[in-house]
Design a protein around this motif. Structure first.
Motif, PDB file in Angstrom:
ATOM      1  N   ARG A  53      34.943 -11.854 -13.911  1.00  0.00           N
ATOM      2  CA  ARG A  53      34.691 -12.590 -12.668  1.00  0.00           C
ATOM      3  C   ARG A  53      34.455 -14.062 -12.996  1.00  0.00           C
ATOM      4  N   TYR A  82      38.906 -15.579 -18.784  1.00  0.00           N
ATOM      5  CA  TYR A  82      38.793 -14.691 -17.640  1.00  0.00           C
ATOM      6  C   TYR A  82      39.896 -13.635 -17.651  1.00  0.00           C
ATOM      7  N   ILE A  84      41.217 -11.589 -15.275  1.00  0.00           N
ATOM      8  CA  ILE A  84      41.333 -11.334 -13.836  1.00  0.00           C
ATOM      9  C   ILE A  84      42.822 -11.265 -13.496  1.00  0.00           C
TER      10      ILE A  84
END
Length: 526
Positions: A53, A82, A84
């Motif tokens: 996140r 990250y 993601i």
């Protein structure tokens, strides 16, 4: 093992902190530690983690600062990658302000230039559209390369950054004019020179002046008419100030033709306390006359309305009257017996000085001073420039520093990270003193750095030979004791540590009266 220790460190250090609504556990609970590197020589820690996140840049910066103090290091650098599964465009859209934050920390000048910018990604080419002109500056400082590295490091995506200066087109002008239409009509009435009838009417209200004086006054008027309103310092102006009058020197001018055979003039002005953008409209038939009078470097006084401009996103002055005035004459030191400045900050003093050391040394020499001290906050980077300027302007440099002093002499459980720090001036008397000052500076940065490079009293006593210690300003230990109404015995004890006590002009401490800490200006004298 590293991951467990790192997470436990977060709990231990941050558990009692308030983070403006941020839930640290939710942000860092699922991180995976890739690598922790500790560089003993530079006292730097580098932590590489993976997160599922996005973590606000401000949060990362605050944690880095707290870790730096907790582990007694010079620097902690947390690098987050990250994991993601979103498109890079979506990630950039969510993280853009954080990228600007990181760039601003690295390159201070980028803060203003990147403020309010927009971006567009096309085939790995990231175009950054500025709200002003500064693409050349950002390129020279390799800001694009820095942003490329941030994106690659955070999202494993390589992009090529280009900066594009703001271009004001006709549609922008039209929109601007529509927004300012009501005010424009009012301002335009002031652009036209006062008619002969108006002059006759106004002459009955004012003292008559000679024909020569009238001609001089009229030639000085650039826009509107002469005025005698009280001039306000620019530092005291905000968007709620309303109608104001300012005076200063013009350092930038721009003009552009707009619809209706009119021109929009924009110039920047400073009085050394602050700077503002001034705007006004004029008809085409007056453009040449105004253009001949309005020049970079001249001093003017301006009367107008202070207001927030949503296009430039700053407070501007919408001018109704502009008059050329004489430049302020350079200050002189007319005293028969010249003083020597023993407390002086150059641009090397973060948040406290903006003037290059050569300019300061030059001014002291021009005033006939035989010497001048350089006392930046905790650092000595200005010394080479000071030495060179001293040779150039034939003046002596007194090398020194304004240190952050902590008292460790009467505390068996002394902890420099928790002790209150005070300002103190250290001046060099000779070569031995200069060597000792360098030792103190080195230790303060390597062994006692907590938010600032700190010096303990025991350190100073050890290396005091060849040095003079002064009590400094209102942030000094002695002045603070007086403000807190310490006993005479305590004040005497504190004062006995110093070689000389510093007395500053009353204006330097006027803020103590304004803040209510001191009752009056007379009380400052006491």
């Amino acid at each position: 093992m590293q991951e467990l220790a790192f997470k436990e460190g977060f709990v231990k250090i941050l558990s009692k902190e308030v983070w403006d609504g941020q839930d640290i556990e939710s942000l860092f609970g699922n991180i995976k530690v890739q690598e922790i590197n500790l560089y003993k020589k530079s006292r730097k820690m580098e932590v590489k983690v993976i997160s599922d996140r996005l973590i606000p840049a401000q949060t990362i910066a605050e944690i880095e600062e707290k870790f730096t103090g907790y582990f007694c290091l010079n620097c902690v650098d947390i690098k987050v990658k990250y994991a993601i599964n979103d498109k890079i465009e979506e990630l950039l859209d969510s993280y853009w302000e954080n990228i600007i934050f990181f760039a601003g920390r690295k390159l201070a000048t980028s803060r203003g230039l990147l403020s309010g910018c927009s971006w567009k990604l096309s085939k790995r080419k990231l175009s950054v559209y500025l709200k002003t002109k500064g693409a050349g500056i950002l390129k020279a400082q390799e800001c694009g390369k820095f942003i490329e590295d941030i994106i690659d490091e955070a999202f494993s995506t390589k992009v090529k950054v280009e900066f594009i200066d703001c271009i004001i087109d006709e549609s922008y002008n039209n929109k601007y004019i529509e927004e300012k239409k009501a005010q424009e009509q009012k301002l335009l009435s002031n652009v036209i020179y006062i008619s002969e009838n108006n002059r006759k009417n106004s002459s009955s209200l004012h003292k008559k002046v000679s024909g020569q004086d009238r001609m001089a006054n009229e030639s000085a008027v650039i826009l509107g008419k002469e005025f005698k309103d009280e001039i306000i310092a620019m530092k005291d102006i905000d968007q709620d100030s309303g109608k104001i009058a300012i005076a200063g020197e013009i350092f930038s001018i721009d003009s552009r033709e707009i619809r209706g055979e009119r021109y929009l003039y924009i110039f920047d002005i400073t009085d050394k306390t602050n700077s503002f953008t001034v705007k006004f409209f004029t008809k085409k038939d007056k453009y040449g006359e105004i253009n001949n009078k309005l020049k970079i470097g001249i001093a003017v006084k301006v009367r107008g309305e202070a207001q927030y401009d949503k296009f430039s996103r700053e407070v501007v002055i919408m001018a109704s009257d502009i008059v050329k005035i004489e430049k302020q004459k350079q200050r002189v030191d007319a005293a028969q017996e010249k003083r020597i400045e023993l407390h002086l900050h150059t641009q090397m003093s973060s948040m406290d000085g903006i003037t290059p050391v050569e300019d300061l040394v030059k001014r002291a020499a021009e005033w006939g001073h035989k010497a001048v001290a350089i006392t930046d906050h905790g650092v000595v980077q200005a010394y080479p420039g000071a030495s060179k300027a001293a040779s150039k302007y034939k003046i002596k440099i007194i090398y020194g520093v304004e240190c952050y002093l902590v008292d460790d002499t009467n505390d068996e459980n002394f902890d420099y990270t928790k002790a209150e720090s005070y300002h103190a001036i250290i001046l060099v008397k000779n070569k031995t003193g200069l060597k000792n000052l360098y030792k103190l500076i080195s230790q303060s940065h390597l062994s006692y750095f907590y938010k600032r490079p700190r010096m303990t009293k025991s350190m100073i006593m050890e290396y005091r030979e060849g040095l003079l210690i002064g009590s400094a300003c209102e942030a000094g230990e002695l002045y603070s004791a007086v403000l807190e109404n310490a006993s005479d015995e305590e004040i005497y004890r504190i004062a006995s540590f110093y070689d000389y006590l510093e007395i500053q002009p009353l204006g330097n401490n006027q803020f103590l009266v304004e803040s209510g800490k001191v009752d009056s200006r007379e009380a400052l004298k006491d």
